[in-house]
Design a protein around this motif. Structure first.
Motif, PDB file in Angstrom:
ATOM      1  N   PRO A   1      40.251  76.342  23.469  1.00  0.00           N
ATOM      2  CA  PRO A   1      39.350  75.203  23.315  1.00  0.00           C
ATOM      3  C   PRO A   1      40.105  73.887  23.404  1.00  0.00           C
ATOM      4  CG  PRO A   1      39.784  76.199  21.188  1.00  0.00           C
ATOM      5  CD  PRO A   1      40.431  77.082  22.211  1.00  0.00           C
TER       6      PRO A   1
ATOM      7  N   TRP B   1      38.308  68.826  18.891  1.00  0.00           N
ATOM      8  CA  TRP B   1      37.290  69.711  18.345  1.00  0.00           C
ATOM      9  C   TRP B   1      36.427  69.058  17.288  1.00  0.00           C
ATOM     10  CZ3 TRP B   1      38.366  70.358  13.163  1.00  0.00           C
ATOM     11  CH2 TRP B   1      39.692  70.199  12.757  1.00  0.00           C
TER      12      TRP B   1
ATOM     13  N   THR C   1      32.654  66.617  18.598  1.00  0.00           N
ATOM     14  CA  THR C   1      31.671  67.226  19.481  1.00  0.00           C
ATOM     15  C   THR C   1      30.334  67.319  18.776  1.00  0.00           C
ATOM     16  OG1 THR C   1      32.429  69.392  18.730  1.00  0.00           O
ATOM     17  CG2 THR C   1      33.349  68.580  20.785  1.00  0.00           C
TER      18      THR C   1
ATOM     19  N   GLU D   1      28.226  70.329  23.345  1.00  0.00           N
ATOM     20  CA  GLU D   1      29.320  69.506  23.869  1.00  0.00           C
ATOM     21  C   GLU D   1      29.000  69.126  25.308  1.00  0.00           C
ATOM     22  OE1 GLU D   1      31.955  67.297  25.089  1.00  0.00           O
ATOM     23  OE2 GLU D   1      31.794  67.684  22.945  1.00  0.00           O
TER      24      GLU D   1
ATOM     25  N   ILE E   1      32.022  78.710  17.443  1.00  0.00           N
ATOM     26  CA  ILE E   1      32.194  77.346  17.949  1.00  0.00           C
ATOM     27  C   ILE E   1      31.870  76.330  16.867  1.00  0.00           C
ATOM     28  CG2 ILE E   1      31.272  75.661  19.595  1.00  0.00           C
ATOM     29  CD1 ILE E   1      30.947  78.075  21.560  1.00  0.00           C
TER      30      ILE E   1
ATOM     31  N   ARG F   1      34.597  73.796  15.250  1.00  0.00           N
ATOM     32  CA  ARG F   1      34.424  72.343  15.328  1.00  0.00           C
ATOM     33  C   ARG F   1      34.410  71.694  13.954  1.00  0.00           C
ATOM     34  NH1 ARG F   1      29.782  72.353  20.160  1.00  0.00           N
ATOM     35  NH2 ARG F   1      31.264  72.814  21.846  1.00  0.00           N
TER      36      ARG F   1
ATOM     37  N   GLU G   1      27.992  77.222  26.305  1.00  0.00           N
ATOM     38  CA  GLU G   1      28.688  76.418  25.299  1.00  0.00           C
ATOM     39  C   GLU G   1      30.147  76.836  25.174  1.00  0.00           C
ATOM     40  OE1 GLU G   1      28.634  73.071  23.000  1.00  0.00           O
ATOM     41  OE2 GLU G   1      27.029  73.894  24.248  1.00  0.00           O
TER      42      GLU G   1
ATOM     43  N   ARG H   1      31.830  75.062  27.904  1.00  0.00           N
ATOM     44  CA  ARG H   1      32.055  73.657  27.553  1.00  0.00           C
ATOM     45  C   ARG H   1      33.220  73.502  26.584  1.00  0.00           C
ATOM     46  NH1 ARG H   1      25.628  73.098  26.442  1.00  0.00           N
ATOM     47  NH2 ARG H   1      24.960  72.499  28.557  1.00  0.00           N
ATOM     48  N   THR H   2      33.424  74.503  25.760  1.00  0.00           N
ATOM     49  CA  THR H   2      34.455  74.439  24.730  1.00  0.00           C
ATOM     50  C   THR H   2      35.837  74.760  25.274  1.00  0.00           C
ATOM     51  OG1 THR H   2      32.794  75.121  23.104  1.00  0.00           O
ATOM     52  CG2 THR H   2      35.086  75.334  22.439  1.00  0.00           C
ATOM     53  N   THR H   3      35.893  75.564  26.314  1.00  0.00           N
ATOM     54  CA  THR H   3      37.184  76.038  26.812  1.00  0.00           C
ATOM     55  C   THR H   3      37.522  75.576  28.220  1.00  0.00           C
ATOM     56  OG1 THR H   3      36.222  78.044  27.758  1.00  0.00           O
ATOM     57  CG2 THR H   3      36.918  78.150  25.436  1.00  0.00           C
TER      58      THR H   3
END
Length: 693
Positions: free
Chosen positions: A47, A51, A54, A58, A206, A210, A255, A258-260
């Motif tokens: 990720p 963090w 977000t 994200e 996630i 976050r 998602e 989007r995170t990674t």
């Protein structure tokens, strides 16, 4: 995409759709490199480092998101309408639900696989998701501020969860032992909820990451996808097919992308949304599951309401990343079907108990309404994504309607009992065969299908993230309540906005805008669709152009302590349904501001003891007035309306018209729909919310 598109063609199309374009934003690597529970090599994805900053979604790098989200941590909801609900959520609902989950064996399912419990497997095939949704709720709570004891409880549960992950990455407490051979078989995928559980695992991971920066559950989720799913499942000739069964995995994969930054997750979501014809499905399965065929072939909402809402969420997420026009066309057609034919006045969806499903167009019964809490939440989640794609207030109006009514009704005022169903008329002495009524009670502390309680908890915990969005030219104000935003514009300019209001009980809202430096940008304030007469002032100067159901763009050079004053029309409205809605002929609902009102019999003078609903009817006379009742139901606005009760002089089914009735004038008392069934004397009756005119 047409139904005839081959799997190979689809894979190539998908690859082209998600291929990086010139100027695409990159995902910076985190300093943390995952150690995958004994894995010998680093994971394929990590990720990004930012963090803490977000939002619920994200969307910073989503090319087709017109609006970008604001972190939950950037908005503090102060004393007002939502503050007490959020306090109750974190101090009562989440702790008591933890105890219920433990008492009903949800954690034993994990402990048993470690040899720490001798209890047999308990609960349905989707029981693991109950733990994940509860963990996601905690993640959102912790995004608003640290709570060490709650964090430690969640962290302990997470460690127990990941301890049972297999070397392949597979993690599911149901398909173990003799059932392991059934994992991900096509017919099991349609009902087994394996990917549904994984989807909630990813969302929980996630949200918790976050909030805390702890990647433990996220490590496990990525390992499940990278090690178990991606190598063996997908559209390739050497891969096995996937059908979601219960949509959820689609939005969680987007998602995770989007995170990674790993685009394989986006590709996998697109493949699942498209369906795979190697899994033979009946028409009934395709309707009920709302998956298994190309999403873009859908023309109306049908089947299981929660599945349909979650599928629409995943499809909108996919559009936000790819801009596929076929998806946007389909999403808008389905949304029009929602608001024109399928949504209750409360924002609830799902008319039929059988299949927890949508009915035909205009099939919106009151007493038989299902209106599952999860479906209303799915409605809000979908409209949040549609809002991000468009910036259009029509989606925010649905968010507000569902939030204040069809969602808020799902949790009792003390936070310890829940509605699985949210019907629009209810008699607790009636049919108790419904599996979601316990001894005739509509509100219960536990359901063996316990999807709704932690879903409600994660919604209230994430609520600050729904108040604002940023755009290229400014900031959007979506929801109103006493609150303070501390964030920044997209160009980096620090900005705070303070709201002071008694909304939704009163229509006056004061916003103080404080940019770090004087700067020209636009503040978009939402004019609710229900408010027909509106006034807007900036620093005392009246601003024209406020249109119900739209955002008003206030473009100027903003400086410290600039004031926006909003005044909305709080006239009580009588709302009539389309005449095609058979149950509502000759009836109206009451709405004041965003709140839908209903009647409970114990509030009606002289008639609380009448047990036979069919023996009388209620009619309206005159105009209503709103009265603040600080002692009732924790403090609510009550509507008082002159009316008349007509009692039947006959108990037979058919009888001559004259003279068999007696009519008595009486004041009618209405309370907010969300607060119904929080008082339960013997023989309580509830009418919700339509009243004869």
């Amino acid at each position: 995409m047409p139904l005839s598109l081959s799997r190979r063609s689809f894979l190539l199309t998908t690859a082209a759709a998600v291929a990086p374009t010139a100027g695409a934003l990159s995902f910076p690597r985190s300093a943390h490199l995952f150690s995958f529970l004994g894995a010998e090599k680093s994971p394929t994805t990590v990720p990004f480092a930012n963090w803490k900053n977000t939002g619920i979604l994200e969307l910073s790098n989503s090319p087709y998101a017109r609006l970008k989200t604001v972190p939950v941590s950037a908005v503090v909801i102060k004393e007002g309408f939502w503050s007490q609900r959020r306090i109750t959520n974190v101090e009562s609902s989440i702790p008591s639900m933890h105890d219920e989950l433990v008492a009903h064996g949800r954690m034993d399912n994990f402990l048993r696989l470690q040899g720490k419990s001798s209890s047999p497997q308990k609960g349905p095939v989707f029981s693991d998701s109950d733990i994940y949704k509860w963990t996601e709720a905690v993640g959102f709570v912790l995004q608003s501020g640290d709570r060490p004891q709650l964090r430690e409880t969640a962290s302990t549960m997470i460690r127990e969860v990941v301890a049972v992950q297999e070397p392949s990455g597979y993690l599911n407490t149901y398909y173990v032992g003799d059932l392991a051979a059934k994992r991900m078989l096509p017919d099991i995928q349609t009902t087994g909820h394996e990917l549904y559980n994984l989807g909630h695992m990813l969302q929980a991971a996630i949200a918790y990451y976050r909030a805390t920066g702890d990647p433990t559950l996220l490590d496990a989720g990525i390992r499940f996808v990278d090690g178990f799913l991606l190598p063996d499942y997908g559209p390739g000739a050497d891969q096995k097919p996937i059908v979601a069964g219960h949509p959820e995995i689609e939005m969680s994969l987007v998602e995770l992308y989007r995170t990674t930054g790993n685009r394989k997750y986006l590709e996998l979501a697109g493949y699942i949304l498209h369906g795979d014809d190697r899994v033979p499905l009946t028409d009934q399965q395709i309707t009920y599951m709302f998956c298994g065929v190309p999403f873009t072939s859908r023309t109306k909402l049908e089947g299981h309401a929660v599945r349909a809402m979650y599928a629409c969420c995943g499809a909108t997420d996919y559009y936000l990343e790819t801009g596929d026009p076929a998806y946007w066309k389909t999403l808008n057609a389905l949304w029009e079907d929602l608001v024109a034919h399928q949504m209750y006045v409360t924002g609830g969806v799902g008319a039929r108990s059988t299949g927890e499903a949508f009915g035909d167009a205009y099939e919106l019964p009151n007493a038989r309404a299902y209106g599952e809490s999860c479906a209303a939440i799915g409605n809000m989640m979908w409209n949040w994504r549609m809002l991000a794609a468009s910036g259009e207030a029509r989606f925010t109006d649905v968010i507000e309607c569902a939030l204040y009514n069809g969602i808020n009704s799902g949790m009792s005022l003390d936070g310890k009992t829940y509605c699985y169903r949210n019907p629009l008329a209810f008699d607790p002495s009636g049919d108790s065969r419904d599996r979601h009524l316990v001894h005739g009670n509509i509100r219960n502390p536990w359901y063996d299908t316990t999807c709704c309680p932690p879903n409600l908890q994660r919604t209230f915990a994430s609520l600050p993230g729904y108040f604002y969005s940023t755009s290229a030219d400014g900031i959007y104000v979506h929801l109103y309540d006493n609150s303070e935003l501390n964030w920044h514009l997209q160009d980096g300019t620090a900005l705070s906005i303070t709201q002071i209001t008694r909304y939704p009980w009163e229509g006056e809202v004061s916003l103080t805008v404080n940019p770090a430096e004087a700067k020209e940008f636009t503040v978009y304030v939402r004019i609710p669709g229900w408010s027909q007469k509106n006034a807007v002032r900036v620093n005392g100067v009246s601003i024209e152009g406020a249109v119900p159901g739209q955002y008003l763009a206030l473009r100027r050079r903003w400086a410290a302590h600039d004031q926006i004053k909003l005044s909305f029309d709080m006239t009580t409205q009588q709302v009539r349904a389309n005449q095609a809605v058979a149950d509502d002929l000759g009836r109206v609902a009451f709405r004041r501001g965003p709140i839908i009102f209903c009647m409970e019999s114990l509030d009606q003078p002289g008639y609380a003891g009448d047990a036979n609903l069919s023996a009388f009817s209620v009619a309206l006379q005159g105009e209503s007035k709103a009265v603040w009742s600080p002692e009732l139901l924790g403090g609510v606005e009550v509507l008082e309306h002159p009316g008349a009760v007509t009692l039947s002089a006959e108990k037979s089914l058919y009888f001559p018209v004259a003279p068999v009735v007696a009519t008595r004038a009486t004041p009618l008392h209405l309370i907010p729909y969300y607060a119904w069934a929080n008082r339960a004397p013997a023989g309580m009756q509830v009418w919700i919310p339509y009243i004869q005119t």
